[in-house]
Design an enzyme around this catalytic site. Structure first.
Site, PDB file in Angstrom:
ATOM      1  N   CYS A  64       6.624  -6.770   6.517  1.00  0.00           N
ATOM      2  CA  CYS A  64       7.780  -6.259   7.245  1.00  0.00           C
ATOM      3  C   CYS A  64       8.287  -7.346   8.179  1.00  0.00           C
ATOM      4  O   CYS A  64       7.489  -8.064   8.786  1.00  0.00           O
ATOM      5  CB  CYS A  64       7.402  -5.014   8.048  1.00  0.00           C
ATOM      6  SG  CYS A  64       8.790  -4.265   8.946  1.00  0.00           S
ATOM      7  N   CYS A  97       2.246  -2.595  15.448  1.00  0.00           N
ATOM      8  CA  CYS A  97       2.176  -2.148  14.055  1.00  0.00           C
ATOM      9  C   CYS A  97       1.503  -3.218  13.205  1.00  0.00           C
ATOM     10  O   CYS A  97       1.929  -4.379  13.201  1.00  0.00           O
ATOM     11  CB  CYS A  97       3.577  -1.860  13.532  1.00  0.00           C
ATOM     12  SG  CYS A  97       3.642  -1.440  11.774  1.00  0.00           S
ATOM     13  N   GLU A 148       0.830  -1.195   0.000  1.00  0.00           N
ATOM     14  CA  GLU A 148       0.000   0.000   0.000  1.00  0.00           C
ATOM     15  C   GLU A 148       0.867   1.249   0.000  1.00  0.00           C
ATOM     16  O   GLU A 148       1.986   1.251   0.532  1.00  0.00           O
ATOM     17  CB  GLU A 148      -0.927   0.018   1.229  1.00  0.00           C
ATOM     18  CG  GLU A 148      -2.000  -1.051   1.177  1.00  0.00           C
ATOM     19  CD  GLU A 148      -2.877  -1.091   2.421  1.00  0.00           C
ATOM     20  OE1 GLU A 148      -4.069  -1.392   2.275  1.00  0.00           O
ATOM     21  OE2 GLU A 148      -2.352  -0.830   3.522  1.00  0.00           O
ATOM     22  N   CYS A 180       3.586   8.559   1.008  1.00  0.00           N
ATOM     23  CA  CYS A 180       4.149   7.560   1.918  1.00  0.00           C
ATOM     24  C   CYS A 180       4.263   6.271   1.112  1.00  0.00           C
ATOM     25  O   CYS A 180       3.248   5.690   0.708  1.00  0.00           O
ATOM     26  CB  CYS A 180       3.228   7.388   3.123  1.00  0.00           C
ATOM     27  SG  CYS A 180       3.800   6.144   4.298  1.00  0.00           S
ATOM     28  N   CYS A 217       0.281   5.992  10.008  1.00  0.00           N
ATOM     29  CA  CYS A 217       1.468   5.234  10.406  1.00  0.00           C
ATOM     30  C   CYS A 217       1.080   4.003  11.221  1.00  0.00           C
ATOM     31  O   CYS A 217       0.291   4.086  12.160  1.00  0.00           O
ATOM     32  CB  CYS A 217       2.386   6.125  11.237  1.00  0.00           C
ATOM     33  SG  CYS A 217       3.128   7.463  10.297  1.00  0.00           S
ATOM     34  N   CYS A 242       7.310  -5.461  15.068  1.00  0.00           N
ATOM     35  CA  CYS A 242       6.868  -4.582  16.146  1.00  0.00           C
ATOM     36  C   CYS A 242       5.405  -4.906  16.455  1.00  0.00           C
ATOM     37  O   CYS A 242       4.558  -4.858  15.557  1.00  0.00           O
ATOM     38  CB  CYS A 242       7.025  -3.122  15.741  1.00  0.00           C
ATOM     39  SG  CYS A 242       8.741  -2.661  15.363  1.00  0.00           S
TER      40      CYS A 242
END
Length: 377
Positions: A134, A141, A114, A127, A368, A138
């Protein structure tokens, strides 16, 4: 037609149809010399490579119908050789009256990423994603909880940028025709874990047309959770990029829970590398800090952060706290506004320039920590 229905979460761990791995070679993956080789290989003169670059970077087009200055006899062959399809838009969501646009891209092998385009009165920021998923894990997230599918190629990242720039140029975003001015590598993925492709992208974006898009390196931000060797390497690239460090805690005990890579490089090692980046580049470092209720938003942690930043000098850093953006099913939530205000006041009390980050796009899961490659069923 673009689907704007309510998204459902995909299980990206399920193998998708197609081959996972290296995308087909694209114009944006090639050096200027390699582009000349392709052009001459189909019997055309070398200068055609720069003509194609003018179309791709200058006019933001990969459409042969728009390249009327190329010979009709070889135009289609040249475009086919240079521009294999790498990504296609499968879902678009809008917020803020259409000035925030989140696009879900399906890659050549069905991997999904995205990007989020945000238009403001005096600038437009994209962005961009550098990985599908990923690997940093974390826990607060959404992207980190997907795991890593694969790295994106240089061209796959450049194409996200070109598509956004083209939509602005053609007046598809409210506000009339405009220009993409800023780029932040804060989408899906850890940019410095895909270092070669990210730097290949940046160097093309800052190169003048026809070798690149002519963007200002000062308007490009690279985010990292703290891959210290790569941070040191980035400082030596000779580009005035902004480095954004996702810190989220000033103490090792908590940060190792929130940002698992901290078990490899401690808070102090990471801050030392950030300070070194400033010393080499002269570019002030941004400290990103997601404020999570009753987890990392304590006043004493704000004091500790201020002390650790000041221990490394003054004027080298800017703090960007941001209320944690919600993700479906997460136990984590944003800090109480009063707690947030106290945290910010403590940092400012230590003389740290501090600005609460914009949560723009949160209502379409485009802020974010929210990017999770969701798609309508």
């Amino acid at each position: 037609m673009t689907d704007r229905r309510v998204p459902v979460t995909l299980d990206l761990s399920t193998p998708a149809a197609g081959r996972r791995g290296k995308p087909p070679r694209h114009f944006a993956d090639l050096t200027p010399a390699e582009r000349v080789e392709v052009v001459t290989g189909v019997g055309e003169k070398a200068f055609r490579a720069k003509q194609i670059g003018q179309h791709y970077y200058g006019h933001l087009s990969a459409d042969p119908a728009e390249m009327t200055d190329l010979p009709a006899a070889t135009r289609d062959r040249l475009v086919e050789a240079f521009f294999p399809p790498l990504l296609r838009s499968t879902r678009v969501m809008e917020a803020d009256g259409g000035t925030t646009v989140k696009t879900l891209w399906r890659m050549f092998d069905q991997a999904r990423v995205e990007s989020v385009l945000m238009r403001y009165p005096h600038r437009s920021t994209l962005c961009v994603s550098s990985q599908a998923g990923c690997g940093m894990a974390c826990p607060f997230c959404a992207t980190g909880q997907l795991g890593l599918t694969r790295n994106l190629s240089t061209a796959e990242i450049v194409e996200q940028v070109r598509e956004a720039a083209r939509s602005l140029d053609r007046g598809e975003i409210p506000g009339g025709p405009g220009r993409l001015t800023n780029l932040v590598f804060m989408g899906m993925g850890e940019p410095l874990a895909n270092y070669k492709a990210v730097m290949g992208t940046i160097r093309q974006l800052v190169a003048p047309v026809p070798d690149g898009m002519g963007m200002s390196a000062r308007n490009i931000t690279v985010s990292t959770v703290g891959l210290v060797p790569a941070m040191k390497r980035l400082a030596q690239e000779g580009l005035p990029l902004t480095l954004a460090l996702s810190l989220h805690a000033p103490d090792d005990e908590l940060r190792s829970e929130l940002v698992p890579v901290n078990t490899r490089w401690s808070v102090d090692e990471t801050l030392d590398a950030a300070r070194a980046y400033y010393e080499v580049t002269g570019r002030r470092v941004s400290i990103e800090y997601a404020l999570i209720r009753d987890i990392n938003d304590h006043a004493w942690r704000a004091d500790l952060l201020g002390k650790k930043l000041n221990a490394r000098g003054h004027g080298w850093v800017h703090a960007n706290p941001i209320p944690l953006n919600p993700t479906p099913g997460s136990k984590w939530t944003a800090s109480d506004p009063a707690v947030e205000e106290e945290f910010v006041a403590r940092l400012r009390g230590h003389g740290i320039p501090t600005t609460i980050r914009d949560t723009r796009g949160s209502d379409i899961d485009g802020a974010c920590g929210q990017l999770a490659a969701e798609e309508a069923s």
